[in-house]
Design a protein around this motif. Structure first.
Motif, PDB file in Angstrom:
ATOM      1  N   GLU A  24      -2.504   7.791 -12.877  1.00 16.97           N
ATOM      2  CA  GLU A  24      -3.132   6.584 -13.391  1.00 16.97           C
ATOM      3  C   GLU A  24      -2.257   5.867 -14.421  1.00 16.97           C
ATOM      4  N   LEU A  25      -1.267   6.588 -14.973  1.00 17.75           N
ATOM      5  CA  LEU A  25      -0.343   5.954 -15.910  1.00 17.75           C
ATOM      6  C   LEU A  25       0.435   4.820 -15.247  1.00 17.75           C
ATOM      7  N   VAL A  26       0.702   4.942 -13.947  1.00 12.49           N
ATOM      8  CA  VAL A  26       1.437   3.891 -13.235  1.00 12.49           C
ATOM      9  C   VAL A  26       0.633   2.602 -13.257  1.00 12.49           C
ATOM     10  N   ALA A  27      -0.631   2.688 -12.834  1.00 12.53           N
ATOM     11  CA  ALA A  27      -1.474   1.491 -12.804  1.00 12.53           C
ATOM     12  C   ALA A  27      -1.717   0.950 -14.207  1.00 12.53           C
ATOM     13  N   ASP A  28      -1.935   1.849 -15.176  1.00 11.07           N
ATOM     14  CA  ASP A  28      -2.191   1.402 -16.552  1.00 11.07           C
ATOM     15  C   ASP A  28      -0.986   0.661 -17.129  1.00 11.07           C
ATOM     16  N   THR A  29       0.202   1.149 -16.834  1.00  9.44           N
ATOM     17  CA  THR A  29       1.409   0.541 -17.388  1.00  9.44           C
ATOM     18  C   THR A  29       1.691  -0.818 -16.770  1.00  9.44           C
ATOM     19  N   LEU A  30       1.388  -0.969 -15.497  1.00  7.79           N
ATOM     20  CA  LEU A  30       1.655  -2.230 -14.806  1.00  7.79           C
ATOM     21  C   LEU A  30       0.558  -3.276 -15.023  1.00  7.79           C
ATOM     22  N   ARG A  31      -0.619  -2.834 -15.470  1.00 13.33           N
ATOM     23  CA  ARG A  31      -1.780  -3.734 -15.553  1.00 13.33           C
ATOM     24  C   ARG A  31      -1.481  -4.952 -16.423  1.00 13.33           C
ATOM     25  N   GLY A  32      -1.722  -6.138 -15.834  1.00 13.43           N
ATOM     26  CA  GLY A  32      -1.558  -7.391 -16.559  1.00 13.43           C
ATOM     27  C   GLY A  32      -0.145  -7.918 -16.608  1.00 13.43           C
TER      28      GLY A  32
ATOM     29  N   ALA B 176      -8.153   3.974  -5.935  1.00  8.09           N
ATOM     30  CA  ALA B 176      -8.603   4.808  -4.809  1.00  8.09           C
ATOM     31  C   ALA B 176      -7.718   6.042  -4.662  1.00  8.09           C
ATOM     32  N   MET B 177      -6.418   5.845  -4.789  1.00  9.17           N
ATOM     33  CA  MET B 177      -5.473   6.958  -4.651  1.00  9.17           C
ATOM     34  C   MET B 177      -5.631   7.960  -5.776  1.00  9.17           C
ATOM     35  N   ALA B 178      -5.737   7.471  -7.010  1.00  3.97           N
ATOM     36  CA  ALA B 178      -5.843   8.362  -8.162  1.00  3.97           C
ATOM     37  C   ALA B 178      -7.140   9.160  -8.151  1.00  3.97           C
ATOM     38  N   SER B 179      -8.204   8.544  -7.660  1.00  4.82           N
ATOM     39  CA  SER B 179      -9.518   9.206  -7.654  1.00  4.82           C
ATOM     40  C   SER B 179      -9.779   9.996  -6.383  1.00  4.82           C
TER      41      SER B 179
ATOM     42  N   LEU C 103       2.629   6.511  -7.074  1.00  5.72           N
ATOM     43  CA  LEU C 103       1.648   7.399  -7.712  1.00  5.72           C
ATOM     44  C   LEU C 103       1.906   8.860  -7.353  1.00  5.72           C
ATOM     45  N   ALA C 104       2.309   9.101  -6.107  1.00 11.08           N
ATOM     46  CA  ALA C 104       2.596  10.480  -5.696  1.00 11.08           C
ATOM     47  C   ALA C 104       3.802  11.028  -6.448  1.00 11.08           C
ATOM     48  N   LEU C 105       4.812  10.175  -6.662  1.00 11.28           N
ATOM     49  CA  LEU C 105       5.988  10.614  -7.412  1.00 11.28           C
ATOM     50  C   LEU C 105       5.609  10.933  -8.853  1.00 11.28           C
ATOM     51  N   ALA C 106       4.781  10.074  -9.447  1.00 17.29           N
ATOM     52  CA  ALA C 106       4.331  10.340 -10.818  1.00 17.29           C
ATOM     53  C   ALA C 106       3.638  11.694 -10.901  1.00 17.29           C
ATOM     54  N   ARG C 107       2.754  11.963  -9.968  1.00 14.09           N
ATOM     55  CA  ARG C 107       2.042  13.253  -9.982  1.00 14.09           C
ATOM     56  C   ARG C 107       3.023  14.407  -9.782  1.00 14.09           C
ATOM     57  N   GLY C 108       3.973  14.220  -8.863  1.00 15.37           N
ATOM     58  CA  GLY C 108       4.945  15.270  -8.618  1.00 15.37           C
ATOM     59  C   GLY C 108       5.818  15.556  -9.822  1.00 15.37           C
ATOM     60  N   LEU C 109       6.013  14.568 -10.665  1.00 19.54           N
ATOM     61  CA  LEU C 109       6.822  14.734 -11.877  1.00 19.54           C
ATOM     62  C   LEU C 109       6.000  15.202 -13.074  1.00 19.54           C
ATOM     63  N   GLY C 110       4.737  15.552 -12.807  1.00 19.83           N
ATOM     64  CA  GLY C 110       3.899  16.090 -13.865  1.00 19.83           C
ATOM     65  C   GLY C 110       3.170  15.061 -14.690  1.00 19.83           C
ATOM     66  N   LEU C 111       3.088  13.836 -14.189  1.00 18.56           N
ATOM     67  CA  LEU C 111       2.397  12.772 -14.906  1.00 18.56           C
ATOM     68  C   LEU C 111       1.023  12.521 -14.309  1.00 18.56           C
ATOM     69  N   ASP C 112       0.145  11.947 -15.089  1.00 19.67           N
ATOM     70  CA  ASP C 112      -1.128  11.451 -14.573  1.00 19.67           C
ATOM     71  C   ASP C 112      -0.808  10.191 -13.759  1.00 19.67           C
TER      72      ASP C 112
ATOM     73  N   THR D 291       0.826  -1.208   0.000  1.00 18.47           N
ATOM     74  CA  THR D 291       0.000   0.000   0.000  1.00 18.47           C
ATOM     75  C   THR D 291       0.861   1.258   0.000  1.00 18.47           C
ATOM     76  N   HIS D 292       1.865   1.290   0.868  1.00 18.70           N
ATOM     77  CA  HIS D 292       2.754   2.458   0.908  1.00 18.70           C
ATOM     78  C   HIS D 292       3.548   2.581  -0.393  1.00 18.70           C
ATOM     79  N   GLY D 293       3.991   1.456  -0.940  1.00 22.00           N
ATOM     80  CA  GLY D 293       4.742   1.497  -2.196  1.00 22.00           C
ATOM     81  C   GLY D 293       3.913   2.066  -3.325  1.00 22.00           C
ATOM     82  N   ALA D 294       2.659   1.640  -3.406  1.00 23.51           N
ATOM     83  CA  ALA D 294       1.761   2.178  -4.430  1.00 23.51           C
ATOM     84  C   ALA D 294       1.567   3.673  -4.233  1.00 23.51           C
ATOM     85  N   ALA D 295       1.381   4.086  -2.984  1.00 31.74           N
ATOM     86  CA  ALA D 295       1.146   5.506  -2.691  1.00 31.74           C
ATOM     87  C   ALA D 295       2.332   6.362  -3.120  1.00 31.74           C
ATOM     88  N   GLU D 296       3.530   5.924  -2.787  1.00 31.50           N
ATOM     89  CA  GLU D 296       4.704   6.730  -3.146  1.00 31.50           C
ATOM     90  C   GLU D 296       4.940   6.744  -4.652  1.00 31.50           C
TER      91      GLU D 296
END
Length: 299
Positions: A213-221, A235-238, A202-211, A195-200
């Motif tokens: 949700e790209l993290v979850a989309d890229t890892l999916r499957g 939950a975090m992205a929304s 996604l937060a890093l992606a946002r801090g770097l100017g990314l959406d 949970t903490h790993g996912a949070a950091e």
């Protein structure tokens, strides 16, 4: 001349007391009742118990009333202190006729709490079964929890209908209480690290100017994906932190993990850092939010 076989009389419905009707206890009580057991349910906040009133479910005014004539007692309470307080309200063994009652202790506690609970069980004349569950509100509602159990072999048949009602499987680990609690903390340590790993991430992606949700989309499957990650990442992205397992409970369980690790001589750097994150979010006023709100600790 033929004679009809005489069918044995039907077995009476198992009588189950459920003490604690929160996010987990309430759906567990419903599923136990749906399995044909007669359930009496108590909660510190009476409205939570009374809202469960239904065929096979009777709210009780106090813990002793819920446990009266029970074959099995289930505790799903906040922590060891709450468990001890509630179970102490039951009559001692020397004040009531002896009865074979099993106590399914299904809350998450620490190894250091087990001796006190065993002493309490002996005083109340109960057979203690250490049976914490792995899963949050949604699996509890679906009766799909994983039950980790440790207790005497002689109790398995008596409690199996209850375990089958709340869980998809039961893993019996030992014949004495304690081992299930130890495994539960080890498993929760992994859940919190994810949970903490996912949070950091996604937060890093946002801090770097990314959406994010790209993290979850890229890892999916892919090999790094898990259903749990996708649920928490969404939950975090929304920003939807409807609780399945609250920050308050995550603080409590994380502290248990850190304490158990220290007692065992194990360095738990991730668990300690995670506890700091959860406490930071709790201090921000989000104690009732889902544990995915650790995402807010990165802001």
């Amino acid at each position: 001349m033929t004679t009809d076989a005489i069918s044995p009389p039907p077995r009476p419905a198992l009588r189950v007391a459920v003490l604690g009707a929160g996010l987990m206890g309430a759906p567990m009580a419903r599923n136990i009742a749906a399995a044909g057991c007669q359930v009496r349910v108590w909660n510190r906040t009476p409205d939570k118990a009374s809202s469960l009133a239904a065929p096979n479910i009777t709210p009780a005014a106090d813990p002793a009333g819920a446990a009266l004539h029970a074959d099995v007692i289930v505790t799903m309470l906040k922590d060891a202190s709450a468990i001890a307080e509630v179970m102490s309200a039951l009559p001692d063994a020397d004040s009531v006729p002896a009865a074979p009652v099993c106590w399914l202790q299904m809350s998450t506690v620490g190894p250091a709490d087990m001796p006190g609970l065993e002493t309490l069980a002996a005083r109340k004349g109960l057979t203690l079964i250490d049976a914490p569950v792995l899963g949050t509100r949604q699996p509890a509602e679906a009766g799909q929890l994983l039950v980790l159990a440790a207790g005497p072999d002689s109790t398995k048949e008596a409690v199996q209908p209850v375990l089958d009602a709340v869980g998809k499987a039961t893993r019996w680990l030992d014949t004495a209480p304690g081992m299930a609690t130890r495994l539960k903390l080890a498993l929760n340590s992994w859940v919190f690290a994810l949970t903490h790993g996912a949070a950091e991430s996604l937060a890093l992606a946002r801090g770097l100017g990314l959406d994010p949700e790209l993290v979850a989309d890229t890892l999916r499957g892919g090999p790094l994906d898990t259903p749990f990650f996708q649920i928490k990442a969404q939950a975090m992205a929304s920003g939807n932190f409807t609780p399945a397992f609250t920050i308050d409970n995550a603080v409590k369980d994380s502290a248990l993990i850190v304490g158990a690790a220290q007692e065992a001589g194990v360095r738990a750097d991730l668990a300690e850092a995670g506890l700091t994150r959860y406490r930071r979010v709790q201090a921000q006023g989000h104690g009732g939010a889902d544990m995915a709100a650790t995402y807010l600790a990165s802001q």
